[in-house]
Structures are given as structure tokens and as C-alpha cells.
Enzyme design. Structure first.
Site, mmCIF file in Angstrom:
data_model
loop_
_atom_site.group_PDB
_atom_site.id
_atom_site.type_symbol
_atom_site.label_atom_id
_atom_site.label_comp_id
_atom_site.label_asym_id
_atom_site.label_seq_id
_atom_site.Cartn_x
_atom_site.Cartn_y
_atom_site.Cartn_z
ATOM 1 N N TRP A 71 51.920 44.583 44.407
ATOM 2 C CA TRP A 71 50.870 43.839 43.609
ATOM 3 C C TRP A 71 49.860 44.724 42.976
ATOM 4 O O TRP A 71 49.205 45.384 43.775
ATOM 5 C CB TRP A 71 50.083 42.706 44.474
ATOM 6 C CG TRP A 71 49.398 41.831 43.544
ATOM 7 C CD1 TRP A 71 49.978 40.688 43.060
ATOM 8 C CD2 TRP A 71 47.969 41.779 43.165
ATOM 9 N NE1 TRP A 71 48.524 39.889 42.424
ATOM 10 C CE2 TRP A 71 47.382 40.610 42.428
ATOM 11 C CE3 TRP A 71 46.986 42.864 43.505
ATOM 12 C CZ2 TRP A 71 46.392 40.460 42.092
ATOM 13 C CZ3 TRP A 71 45.628 42.474 42.993
ATOM 14 C CH2 TRP A 71 45.449 41.510 42.309
ATOM 15 N N ASN A 97 49.418 49.625 51.102
ATOM 16 C CA ASN A 97 48.883 48.478 50.482
ATOM 17 C C ASN A 97 47.228 48.605 50.715
ATOM 18 O O ASN A 97 46.729 49.257 51.742
ATOM 19 C CB ASN A 97 49.399 47.475 51.671
ATOM 20 C CG ASN A 97 48.416 46.206 51.621
ATOM 21 O OD1 ASN A 97 48.401 45.540 52.582
ATOM 22 N ND2 ASN A 97 47.802 45.974 50.425
ATOM 23 N N GLU A 452 40.872 21.287 43.354
ATOM 24 C CA GLU A 452 42.184 21.527 44.129
ATOM 25 C C GLU A 452 43.254 21.200 43.170
ATOM 26 O O GLU A 452 44.402 22.097 42.914
ATOM 27 C CB GLU A 452 42.356 20.955 45.394
ATOM 28 C CG GLU A 452 43.668 21.067 46.253
ATOM 29 C CD GLU A 452 44.126 22.640 46.286
ATOM 30 O OE1 GLU A 452 43.389 23.672 46.037
ATOM 31 O OE2 GLU A 452 45.232 22.969 46.740
ATOM 32 N N LYS A 456 46.006 23.896 41.717
ATOM 33 C CA LYS A 456 47.472 23.672 41.807
ATOM 34 C C LYS A 456 48.154 23.725 40.278
ATOM 35 O O LYS A 456 49.277 24.481 40.242
ATOM 36 C CB LYS A 456 48.053 22.476 42.618
ATOM 37 C CG LYS A 456 47.657 22.634 44.075
ATOM 38 C CD LYS A 456 48.350 23.523 45.049
ATOM 39 C CE LYS A 456 47.644 24.907 45.090
ATOM 40 N NZ LYS A 456 46.585 24.892 46.332
ATOM 41 N N HIS A 475 28.009 15.547 29.985
ATOM 42 C CA HIS A 475 27.296 16.797 29.895
ATOM 43 C C HIS A 475 27.818 18.011 29.044
ATOM 44 O O HIS A 475 27.226 19.097 29.051
ATOM 45 C CB HIS A 475 26.279 17.261 31.070
ATOM 46 C CG HIS A 475 25.606 16.326 31.771
ATOM 47 N ND1 HIS A 475 24.558 15.818 31.248
ATOM 48 C CD2 HIS A 475 25.762 15.417 32.785
ATOM 49 C CE1 HIS A 475 24.024 14.651 31.890
ATOM 50 N NE2 HIS A 475 25.050 14.500 32.902
ATOM 51 N N LYS A 574 50.066 35.794 47.937
ATOM 52 C CA LYS A 574 49.742 35.037 48.874
ATOM 53 C C LYS A 574 48.379 35.509 49.632
ATOM 54 O O LYS A 574 47.636 34.861 50.035
ATOM 55 C CB LYS A 574 50.720 34.588 49.432
ATOM 56 C CG LYS A 574 50.367 33.451 50.695
ATOM 57 C CD LYS A 574 51.449 32.384 50.604
ATOM 58 C CE LYS A 574 50.579 31.400 51.559
ATOM 59 N NZ LYS A 574 50.068 30.168 50.602
#
Ligand code: F6R
Length: 579
Positions: A71, A97, A452, A456, A475, A574
Site C-alpha cells: 500500500w 511495512n 456509516e 460504505k 443550514h 484494511k
């Protein structure tokens, strides 16, 4: 982020390493690489993109090897920046890592000394430093070098002549898997679980020497340390898709079982009724922090204890006004999130009591908090968190009731009923999947669920989605409402039903399309909605558990219809072990 693995034994390392990397791909998938030792020389395959690409290259021979899935942090995804890296004599090769924060200074020094760099990464400095420090003993060279490195690392390194893999850890996860005349190193157990369940967790500031028939652990001063062997309590089957198209869908469907398991959680004395703290501070990131926000509403309502919800990456750099009268709760699926870990360390420094609600057993946060409660979701492989979220919710509900000495009750049949919505949500997704923007709204306990739901959708379908408390629309955000921007409104029959209902009407009055999540039997809501997703009726406080299911399914189907890589969305990983 990034996943690393090492193998030493009598078998061919190449396939074992690549199979392990595939299970570590959730940690990053920008490039992958493998290195083995064969006839006293290093053999390396590496390639930009998925681990799959390594399978298309000629197999490497050798019984010792290391591998990496990346990553990107420093240097864009490319073959050039793929690990493993080698020194200029092709004698040493390394996977890493983490982030080496002082790599620019180290690199400048090495370049002055004539070292040639082949990548733009921070990691490459480590292998050159090890080559320079080497005088016949790889472990000794690594021990010298770890003391120069600032930042975080889990690393594996081999030398073309050695019969040993050296690992080291400071801030990024690493464990040793113990086999029969073979041993492994890996970022986590999923990479090696098909070979062994016996592991030793490497701690921060430890170097490990792994031969095929021995493992030795040292502190950074070279003193040998005792080993604690643990047994993994889950198996390979749980880390496979079992006929589902994606891990995410499998994990959504696992929620009834996860909830049943999480209902078995017990809290210990630290959290007994009347426990000795004045307020609770919840620290977490992403989905875990939205679970924390539900926790805030629930604990305040049920237990009347004030709760502050802090995003861990912000909390760690704020003026920290916590003290020994506070309970700081870290919520984390992986137990490795760098910001959440840092927040816990800060809380401990300030004398607060710390509790972890953690999914991965023996992960770093789990080991550092004063007390840990495992959330029992089992291995979560899909990058988008689903079952870990609901297990976090159950744990928080249980905690709220535990604080007042009562038992939390929940009928898991309601979750099973919500899962029956799958087909109708697929149909709904077909209607909306080409939209490019979405609003999500909810009040009170439904607001964290709006956050959430929007997260997703955006993370797996790449559709822009924003969540607001329903009362905030007027607002500012209501200016966004148009026929092109559908709103997902969470409006169960609860104490704020009429208020949210009015907000939906305001959207309809401006030609907005509305998909409403409403309580079964609510006919009135149809008047203000283009589409309604009916969920089973539950007690007000329990709606977040039910609402989570259609939100997850909607995001899943939209992403699948858009042909997105649901389990491995772009740019994500993850386990977020960097800041
Ligand atoms: C989103 C998601 C992330 C994580 C966040 C924290 O679906 O999974 O937002 O919730 O990265 O991770 P953990 O829980 O491992 O600390």
C-alpha cells in the site's frame, strides 16, 4: 499497511509465499513481490498491481524466501517501487511495512557514500544500511540498523548465504508461525493459518531470528527474550469466501452468528456498576468511530455517563485534557490502527484507564490497553467493515447495560428478517446505481448510521456520498438537493420520527428523490418517499443494529452493479498502520 511474509523450511517457498500474500492483500494491493535464495543467490519477482500478477511470472526456486504486498506511502505504485529491495551487491533483500520518517537524511548519507538507489521509497534505505552494517552476522547488522530508524516498521530480511530470516518490529505488526521443521513470519495469521496455528507475536522493539528449526527473539540491545507461544482460535475456512461472490456479502450474511457470539461477551471488574470513572472517551477511526458514536448515544441514554467521541487521528494532536478519572475506550477491528494506538498510549500517559473493544485477538492495541474485550466478529477480510461494525455495536450496548447492572437483550431474528431484504435492495440498487452523488440523513441514533451508510457507499462504489444530521440540512446542504442527488433518509418509528419526516418533505418539495428506511407498516412514509425499505420494528434504541443491514446491502449492490472491486476498493487497505 502493506503485508509481509517469510518462509524457511524444506518446501519450495515461492507458492507458499504467494498464497500467503493473497490473504494479506487486504493490507494493500498496489504491487507485490517475492524473493528467494537459490544456489546462494537472490531471485526476485516483483510487479505493479495485484498478487495475481506474480503467478504469471516464472516460479522462483528455493526453500527460503520473503514477500510483500504494497500500500503505497512513498513513491507511486510501480514495478520500480515494488518490494523486495536489494542492496547494491545483490546480497541482501528486504520487505518492509511501515514508514521510515528519517529516510531522507539516511538516504542522503548513503548516496554520499556511493550507494545507488533504485526506487523512490523510504523502505529501500533499510536494506542499504543493513548491507553496510554487515560483518558476517545478519542479526547483528539488523540490531545496529534498527536503532537508526525513526518511524514504524515490521521487516523481514535475508542474505544470499544465510539459513535464517531476520525480522524486526517497531509499530507495525509481525508474528512468527511455528511449523514442523519449517517456520514463517507474517503481518498476520491469515497468511499462514493453513500451515500452522501456533504463533509467537513479535513485540515492538524486538528482533527475531527464524531458522527452519529454531526461533530466537531479542530486544534491540541484543538480549535474548523468552518466547510466548499462542494458538490461533479460528481456521482457514473462516478466511475463505464459501461460495459468496465477495467476502463483503459473506460477512454481511454472517451477522446473525456474529451477533449471537458477541452477546456472550462478559465484562470484568473494571467495568462493574459504580466503577471508578467520571466519563468515557471513545477513540476510534472510520466505521469503528461511527460505532463509537452510536455507543455515545446509547451509554448516555442507558447509563447516564457522559461520553465524548473522538476521532483518534484528531485526538492525538489536541490539547489532551483527560485524567485518571476517565475511562478511554479504543474501538478497532484490526487492533492495529496507528492513530487509535497512539490515542491509547497518550491516554495511558495521562493516567486514564484504558479499555479496548477489539476484534483481532492479541493485536497491538489489545495487548497495550489495561483491559480488552474481544468483539467476536471472526476474521473480517472485505476491506469495508460490516460484521465488525455490528459486533462493536452489540459490545457497546452490552457495556451500557452492564454499567447499570442489567442484561442487554436482543432478538437476533430481527437481523435475519432484515437480511431477507437482499433481493429487493438489489432491485433498488439497479434503479440508482448510476447516480453520482448521494445524501444520507438521520437524527439522533440514526445519524451515526447515516455516516456509516455514506462511508460504505463511497468507499466501495466511488460514488460521492455525504451524511448529515437531518436537522442540519436547512443550514446549507439542502442547496445540493435536486433530482440528480438522491437522499437516503433513515426514518424509523422513533421519538424523532415526525422531525425527520418533515425534513424528508423539505427534500421532496425541492424535487429531490428519497429512499427511506422506515419501520414495517409505516404507510404514511410512502407519501414522501420515492422508495421505501421496510425494516422490522424494534425498540427505539435498537434501530442502529437493524438499519445497518440495508445500508450495507445497498452499498454492496450498487458497487457490484458498477463492477467495482468490492473487497479491495482502490486506494484503501484494511489495516491502517500509518498515520
Ligand atoms: C470502513 C472501514 C474503516 C475502518 C477504520 C478503522 O469500512 O473499515 O473506516 O473502520 O480504518 O479500522 P480499525 O477498526 O481496524 O481500527
Amino acid at each position: 499497511m502493506c503485508g509481509i511474509i517469510g518462509y524457511i523450511g524444506d518446501r519450495e517457498a515461492n507458492d507458499i509465499l504467494i498464497a500467503g500474500l493473497e490473504r494479506l492483500e487486504y493490507r494493500g494491493y498496489d504491487s507485490a513481490g517475492v524473493a528467494t535464495i537459490h544456489n546462494n543467490s537472490l531471485c526476485i519477482n516483483k510487479k505493479e498491481g495485484r498478487v495475481q500478477n506474480l503467478k504469471e511470472l516464472p516460479k522462483l526456486s528455493g526453500n527460503v524466501g520473503i514477500a510483500h504486498t504494497r500500500w503505497s506511502t512513498h513513491g507511486k505504485p510501480s514495478d520500480r517501487n515494488a518490494h523486495p529491495f536489494t542492496d547494491n551487491t545483490n546480497s541482501f533483500t528486504l520487505v518492509h511495512n511501515g514508514i521510515i520518517e528519517n529516510y531522507l537524511e539516511l538516504k542522503a548519507g548513503l548516496q554520499e557514500a556511493g550507494v545507488n538507489f533504485t526506487s523512490d521509497t523510504d523502505s529501500e534505505v533499510i536494506v542499504h544500511l543493513i548491507a553496510k552494517a554487515y560483518i558476517g552476522n545478519l542479526k547483528e547488522a539488523v540490531l545496529k540498523v534498527v536503532n537508526y530508524l525513526q518511524g514504524s516498521f515490521a521487516l523481514c530480511v535475508i542474505n544470499k548465504d544465510s539459513d535464517e530470516i531476520i525480522g524486526a518490529r517497531n509499530g507495525s505488526p509481525l508474528l512468527v508461525g511455528l511449523g514442523d521443521n519449517e517456520n514463517f513470519l507474517a503481518s498476520d495469521a491469515s497468511a499462514i493459518i493453513e500451515h500452522t496455528k501456533k504463533v509467537i507475536y513479535v513485540n515492538d522493539f524486538e528482533v527475531v531470528g527464524v531458522k527452519k528449526d529454531s526461533v530466537n527473539i531479542y530486544d534491540f540491545n541484543g538480549n535474548e527474550k523468552p518466547k510466548e507461544i499462542k494458538t490461533i482460535n479460528w481456521d482457514l475456512e473462516q478466511a475463505q469466501k464459501s461460495g459468496y461472490k465477495h467476502f463483503m456479502l459473506k460477512e454481511i450474511y454472517e451477522q446473525p452468528k456474529v451477533i449471537e457470539d458477541s452477546m456472550q461477551i462478559n465484562f470484568n471488574e473494571m467495568l462493574n456498576t459504580g466503577a471508578n470513572f467520571n466519563r468515557i472517551i471513545i477513540v476510534a477511526c472510520g466505521t469503528a468511530s461511527y460505532a463509537g458514536l452510536v455507543g455515545k448515544y446509547v451509554i448516555e441514554k442507558v447509563a447516564k455517563v457522559p461520553v465524548i467521541n473522538e476521532i483518534a487521528s484528531e485526538f492525538r494532536y489536541k490539547e489532551c485534557l483527560i485524567n485518571e478519572n476517565d475511562l478511554v475506550i479504543a474501538i478497532s477491528q484490526s487492533g492495529e490502527t496507528a492513530d487509535t494506538l497512539a490515542a491509547i498510549r497518550l491516554a495511558k500517559q495521562k493516567g486514564a484507564k484504558t479499555l479496548g473493544l477489539i476484534n483481532v485477538v492479541d493485536s497491538t492495541i489489545a495487548r497495550e490497553v489495561d483491559d480488552v474485550v474481544y468483539t467476536r466478529a471472526g476474521p473480517e477480510i472485505g476491506v469495508a467493515s460490516t460484521k465488525a461494525f455490528t459486533s462493536q455495536l452489540i459490545t457497546l450496548y452490552k457495556l451500557a447495560f452492564h454499567l447499570i447492572g442489567e442484561e442487554f437483550q436482543f432478538d437476533v431474528e430481527k437481523i435475519k428478517q432484515a437480511l431477507l431484504l437482499n433481493e429487493s435492495i438489489r432491485k433498488l440498487a439497479k434503479k440508482y446505481y448510476q447516480s453520482t452523488n448521494f445524501l444520507y440523513i438521520g437524527r439522533n441514533l440514526s445519524f451515526p448510521l447515516a455516516l456509516e451508510g455514506a462511508l460504505k457507499l463511497k468507499e466501495i462504489s466511488y460514488i460521492h456520498a455525504e451524511a448529515y444530521p437531518a436537522g442540519e440540512l436547512k443550514h446549507g446542504p439542502i442547496a445540493l438537493v435536486s433530482e440528480e442527488m438522491p437522499t437516503v433518509a433513515i426514518c424509523p418509528r422513533d421519538s424523532v420520527y415526525e422531525k425527520t419526516f418533515s425534513n424528508i418533505e423539505e427534500i421532496k418539495a425541492r424535487s429531490g428523490k428519497v429512499i427511506t428506511i422506515a419501520t414495517s407498516g409505516d404507510e404514511k412514509i410512502k407519501k414522501v418517499s420515492d422508495d421505501v425499505i421496510y425494516i422490522p420494528e424494534v425498540q427505539e434504541i435498537l434501530y442502529p443494529l437493524i438499519v445497518a443491514i440495508p445500508l450495507q446491502l445497498f452499498a454492496y449492490h450498487v458497487a457490484d452493479l458498477r463492477d467495482c472491486d468490492v473487497d479491495k476498493p482502490r486506494n484503501l487497505a484494511k489495516s491502517v498502520t500509518v498515520e
